[in-house]
Design a protein around this motif. Structure first.
Motif, PDB file in Angstrom:
ATOM      1  N   LEU A  51       0.821  -1.213   0.000  1.00 34.73           N
ATOM      2  CA  LEU A  51       0.000   0.000   0.000  1.00 34.73           C
ATOM      3  C   LEU A  51       0.850   1.256   0.000  1.00 34.73           C
ATOM      4  O   LEU A  51       0.482   2.279  -0.567  1.00 34.73           O
ATOM      5  CB  LEU A  51      -0.943  -0.012   1.213  1.00 34.73           C
ATOM      6  N   PHE A  52       2.014   1.184   0.641  1.00 32.22           N
ATOM      7  CA  PHE A  52       2.841   2.369   0.818  1.00 32.22           C
ATOM      8  C   PHE A  52       3.946   2.476  -0.236  1.00 32.22           C
ATOM      9  O   PHE A  52       4.835   3.309  -0.124  1.00 32.22           O
ATOM     10  CB  PHE A  52       3.453   2.358   2.224  1.00 32.22           C
ATOM     11  N   HIS A  53       3.899   1.608  -1.233  1.00 32.55           N
ATOM     12  CA  HIS A  53       4.872   1.683  -2.316  1.00 32.55           C
ATOM     13  C   HIS A  53       4.399   2.712  -3.336  1.00 32.55           C
ATOM     14  O   HIS A  53       3.211   2.775  -3.668  1.00 32.55           O
ATOM     15  CB  HIS A  53       5.046   0.327  -2.981  1.00 32.55           C
ATOM     16  N   VAL A  54       5.324   3.495  -3.850  1.00 39.22           N
ATOM     17  CA  VAL A  54       4.964   4.592  -4.749  1.00 39.22           C
ATOM     18  C   VAL A  54       4.299   4.099  -6.027  1.00 39.22           C
ATOM     19  O   VAL A  54       3.517   4.829  -6.661  1.00 39.22           O
ATOM     20  CB  VAL A  54       6.220   5.427  -5.092  1.00 39.22           C
ATOM     21  N   SER A  55       4.559   2.848  -6.411  1.00 40.17           N
ATOM     22  CA  SER A  55       3.997   2.330  -7.658  1.00 40.17           C
ATOM     23  C   SER A  55       2.483   2.245  -7.623  1.00 40.17           C
ATOM     24  O   SER A  55       1.827   2.275  -8.675  1.00 40.17           O
ATOM     25  CB  SER A  55       4.573   0.938  -7.955  1.00 40.17           C
ATOM     26  N   ILE A  56       1.921   2.123  -6.438  1.00 38.08           N
ATOM     27  CA  ILE A  56       0.464   2.010  -6.341  1.00 38.08           C
ATOM     28  C   ILE A  56      -0.225   3.304  -6.787  1.00 38.08           C
ATOM     29  O   ILE A  56      -1.364   3.291  -7.242  1.00 38.08           O
ATOM     30  CB  ILE A  56       0.038   1.639  -4.896  1.00 38.08           C
ATOM     31  N   LEU A  57       0.510   4.429  -6.664  1.00 39.57           N
ATOM     32  CA  LEU A  57      -0.046   5.715  -7.079  1.00 39.57           C
ATOM     33  C   LEU A  57      -0.225   5.781  -8.594  1.00 39.57           C
ATOM     34  O   LEU A  57      -1.026   6.583  -9.094  1.00 39.57           O
ATOM     35  CB  LEU A  57       0.868   6.858  -6.613  1.00 39.57           C
ATOM     36  N   ALA A  58       0.514   4.944  -9.306  1.00 38.06           N
ATOM     37  CA  ALA A  58       0.435   4.955 -10.767  1.00 38.06           C
ATOM     38  C   ALA A  58      -0.670   4.053 -11.302  1.00 38.06           C
ATOM     39  O   ALA A  58      -0.966   4.082 -12.505  1.00 38.06           O
ATOM     40  CB  ALA A  58       1.776   4.521 -11.354  1.00 38.06           C
ATOM     41  N   LYS A  63      -7.125   6.581  -8.083  1.00 39.29           N
ATOM     42  CA  LYS A  63      -7.974   7.742  -7.785  1.00 39.29           C
ATOM     43  C   LYS A  63      -9.395   7.306  -7.423  1.00 39.29           C
ATOM     44  O   LYS A  63     -10.061   7.934  -6.588  1.00 39.29           O
ATOM     45  CB  LYS A  63      -8.006   8.709  -8.969  1.00 39.29           C
ATOM     46  N   PHE A  64      -9.838   6.213  -8.026  1.00 38.83           N
ATOM     47  CA  PHE A  64     -11.169   5.710  -7.704  1.00 38.83           C
ATOM     48  C   PHE A  64     -11.217   5.097  -6.308  1.00 38.83           C
ATOM     49  O   PHE A  64     -12.247   5.153  -5.638  1.00 38.83           O
ATOM     50  CB  PHE A  64     -11.610   4.669  -8.741  1.00 38.83           C
ATOM     51  N   SER A  65     -10.094   4.518  -5.878  1.00 43.68           N
ATOM     52  CA  SER A  65     -10.052   3.942  -4.530  1.00 43.68           C
ATOM     53  C   SER A  65     -10.173   5.031  -3.469  1.00 43.68           C
ATOM     54  O   SER A  65     -10.772   4.810  -2.412  1.00 43.68           O
ATOM     55  CB  SER A  65      -8.764   3.139  -4.331  1.00 43.68           C
ATOM     56  N   VAL A  66      -9.607   6.207  -3.759  1.00 47.91           N
ATOM     57  CA  VAL A  66      -9.721   7.336  -2.827  1.00 47.91           C
ATOM     58  C   VAL A  66     -11.180   7.792  -2.732  1.00 47.91           C
ATOM     59  O   VAL A  66     -11.706   8.020  -1.636  1.00 47.91           O
ATOM     60  CB  VAL A  66      -8.816   8.507  -3.266  1.00 47.91           C
ATOM     61  N   ILE A  67     -11.832   7.893  -3.892  1.00 49.18           N
ATOM     62  CA  ILE A  67     -13.249   8.277  -3.922  1.00 49.18           C
ATOM     63  C   ILE A  67     -14.098   7.216  -3.233  1.00 49.18           C
ATOM     64  O   ILE A  67     -15.009   7.526  -2.467  1.00 49.18           O
ATOM     65  CB  ILE A  67     -13.719   8.483  -5.370  1.00 49.18           C
ATOM     66  N   GLN A  68     -13.771   5.944  -3.511  1.00 47.35           N
ATOM     67  CA  GLN A  68     -14.503   4.836  -2.889  1.00 47.35           C
ATOM     68  C   GLN A  68     -14.395   4.892  -1.377  1.00 47.35           C
ATOM     69  O   GLN A  68     -15.381   4.712  -0.648  1.00 47.35           O
ATOM     70  CB  GLN A  68     -13.940   3.499  -3.385  1.00 47.35           C
ATOM     71  N   GLY A  69     -13.193   5.162  -0.883  1.00 53.52           N
ATOM     72  CA  GLY A  69     -12.989   5.263   0.556  1.00 53.52           C
ATOM     73  C   GLY A  69     -13.784   6.399   1.169  1.00 53.52           C
ATOM     74  O   GLY A  69     -14.370   6.249   2.255  1.00 53.52           O
ATOM     75  N   ALA A  70     -13.810   7.530   0.469  1.00 48.89           N
ATOM     76  CA  ALA A  70     -14.588   8.669   0.969  1.00 48.89           C
ATOM     77  C   ALA A  70     -16.074   8.333   1.016  1.00 48.89           C
ATOM     78  O   ALA A  70     -16.772   8.652   1.984  1.00 48.89           O
ATOM     79  CB  ALA A  70     -14.342   9.891   0.082  1.00 48.89           C
ATOM     80  N   LEU A  71     -16.563   7.645  -0.023  1.00 53.20           N
ATOM     81  CA  LEU A  71     -17.980   7.251  -0.050  1.00 53.20           C
ATOM     82  C   LEU A  71     -18.305   6.261   1.066  1.00 53.20           C
ATOM     83  O   LEU A  71     -19.378   6.334   1.687  1.00 53.20           O
ATOM     84  CB  LEU A  71     -18.326   6.637  -1.403  1.00 53.20           C
ATOM     85  N   LEU A  72     -17.383   5.331   1.332  1.00 54.36           N
ATOM     86  CA  LEU A  72     -17.591   4.370   2.405  1.00 54.36           C
ATOM     87  C   LEU A  72     -17.730   5.070   3.751  1.00 54.36           C
ATOM     88  O   LEU A  72     -18.652   4.793   4.525  1.00 54.36           O
ATOM     89  CB  LEU A  72     -16.419   3.375   2.452  1.00 54.36           C
ATOM     90  N   ALA A  73     -16.792   5.993   4.021  1.00 53.56           N
ATOM     91  CA  ALA A  73     -16.815   6.706   5.297  1.00 53.56           C
ATOM     92  C   ALA A  73     -18.042   7.600   5.403  1.00 53.56           C
ATOM     93  O   ALA A  73     -18.729   7.620   6.436  1.00 53.56           O
ATOM     94  CB  ALA A  73     -15.538   7.529   5.450  1.00 53.56           C
ATOM     95  N   ILE A  74     -18.337   8.346   4.352  1.00 55.90           N
ATOM     96  CA  ILE A  74     -19.491   9.250   4.358  1.00 55.90           C
ATOM     97  C   ILE A  74     -20.793   8.477   4.543  1.00 55.90           C
ATOM     98  O   ILE A  74     -21.683   8.895   5.291  1.00 55.90           O
ATOM     99  CB  ILE A  74     -19.532  10.080   3.056  1.00 55.90           C
ATOM    100  N   SER A  75     -20.888   7.315   3.887  1.00 51.18           N
ATOM    101  CA  SER A  75     -22.096   6.496   4.002  1.00 51.18           C
ATOM    102  C   SER A  75     -22.316   6.038   5.437  1.00 51.18           C
ATOM    103  O   SER A  75     -23.440   6.072   5.951  1.00 51.18           O
ATOM    104  CB  SER A  75     -22.004   5.281   3.071  1.00 51.18           C
ATOM    105  N   PHE A  76     -21.238   5.618   6.090  1.00 50.14           N
ATOM    106  CA  PHE A  76     -21.355   5.178   7.480  1.00 50.14           C
ATOM    107  C   PHE A  76     -21.742   6.336   8.393  1.00 50.14           C
ATOM    108  O   PHE A  76     -22.582   6.193   9.281  1.00 50.14           O
ATOM    109  CB  PHE A  76     -20.057   4.542   7.953  1.00 50.14           C
TER     110      PHE A  76
END
Length: 287
Positions: A51-58, A63-76
């Motif tokens: 998760l903390f390897h720079v390659s995952i940013l590529a 970017k969708f995982s960030v949005i997905q995480g925000a939706l998960l938290a907001i939904s809860f």
């Protein structure tokens, strides 16, 4: 079929856990934070990527995982606020009917087949979902100033399910499922932990061990529900316009019987009618 079954089982456990949390006065925010922490740990151990390897940013899905995480938290958070302000039944109604968003998105995004039988099944499923909560919701008074909470909850839950299918369809390969889930839950963890820390500093908020333990248990079932949902959506031959109604109705049926067995909740005639209609809708959408 095994992925679909596991999705339904884990998601039903989630529903029953929230009922249990309410019964034992579990602090939902604390449980949510530790739930996401557990999800990240499980995802880290299941993933072939760091998760903390720079390659995952590529990765094209990052970017969708960030949005997905925000939706998960907001939904809860919305679920907790809606339950507090408007009641459990209205919260349940908003989350259950949210299935309409990913179902109709499937017809436009993935060219799911449209047939009279399937459409009848989908609308029948919505009727069953409505009936399963409407009788309780109608007995609760809802402040007009707080009507936006159920609406936002409906939208957030619907968008969350829609995004899961969208990313799975166009961006994920089988090996990256765990990594995507881990990244999404990490984003949700950051957002929810920030709120928890703020409450701890500003509001002198404290939590108990029962809140942490509850979050750990929820995290295990929550990760399973999301992971097996993505796996089920990836099975060839199954359209998401079939899967989402099937999953939603199945969760309602199992949750109702689970609440009857474990919490002694009564199943009245209207609930039995909604369950019967729900079973019929599952048959129709899968013909």
């Amino acid at each position: 079929m095994i992925f679909l079954t596991l999705t339904i089982i884990f998601s039903t456990i989630n529903h029953l856990l929230f009922k249990l949390f309410a019964k034992f006065n579990i602090n939902l925010l604390t449980a949510i934070v530790f739930n996401y922490l557990v999800c990240v740990v499980i995802g880290y151990n299941s993933s072939s990527e760091n998760l903390f390897h720079v390659s995952i940013l590529a990765e094209n899905w990052f970017k969708f995982s960030v949005i997905q995480g925000a939706l998960l938290a907001i939904s809860f958070f919305l679920m907790g606020s809606t339950t507090k302000k408007n009641g459990v039944a209205i919260t349940s109604l908003s989350t259950r009917l949210a299935v309409v968003i990913p179902v109709f998105a499937a017809f436009f995004l993935y060219d799911d087949k449209i047939s009279a039988t399937k459409m009848t099944g989908i609308f029948t499923a919505l009727i069953a979902l409505y009936l399963s909560s409407a009788v309780q919701a109608n007995t609760q008074s809802v402040s007009k100033t707080k009507l936006f909470l159920p609406v936002f909850l409906f939208i957030s839950f619907g968008l969350n399910s829609t995004l899961i299918k969208f990313v799975q369809e166009f961006f994920l390969r089988n090996a990256s499922y765990s990594t995507y889930i881990m990244s999404s839950f990490f984003s949700a963890l950051i957002l929810s932990a920030t709120v928890l820390i703020w409450r701890g500093i500003v509001l002198k908020f404290t939590f108990q061990w029962k809140d942490i333990i509850s979050g750990v248990i929820l995290g295990c079932s929550n990760y399973g529900g999301i992971y097996f949902l993505i796996k089920a959506l990836s099975v060839p031959g199954w359209e998401s316009s079939q899967l989402f109604p099937t999953i939603s109705i199945s969760i309602v049926i199992l949750s109702s019987f689970g609440a009857w067995i474990f919490f002694k909740e009564k199943i009245n005639l209207r609930m039995l009618l909604s369950l019967g209609i729900g079973i019929g809708s599952i048959i129709l959408v899968n013909i």
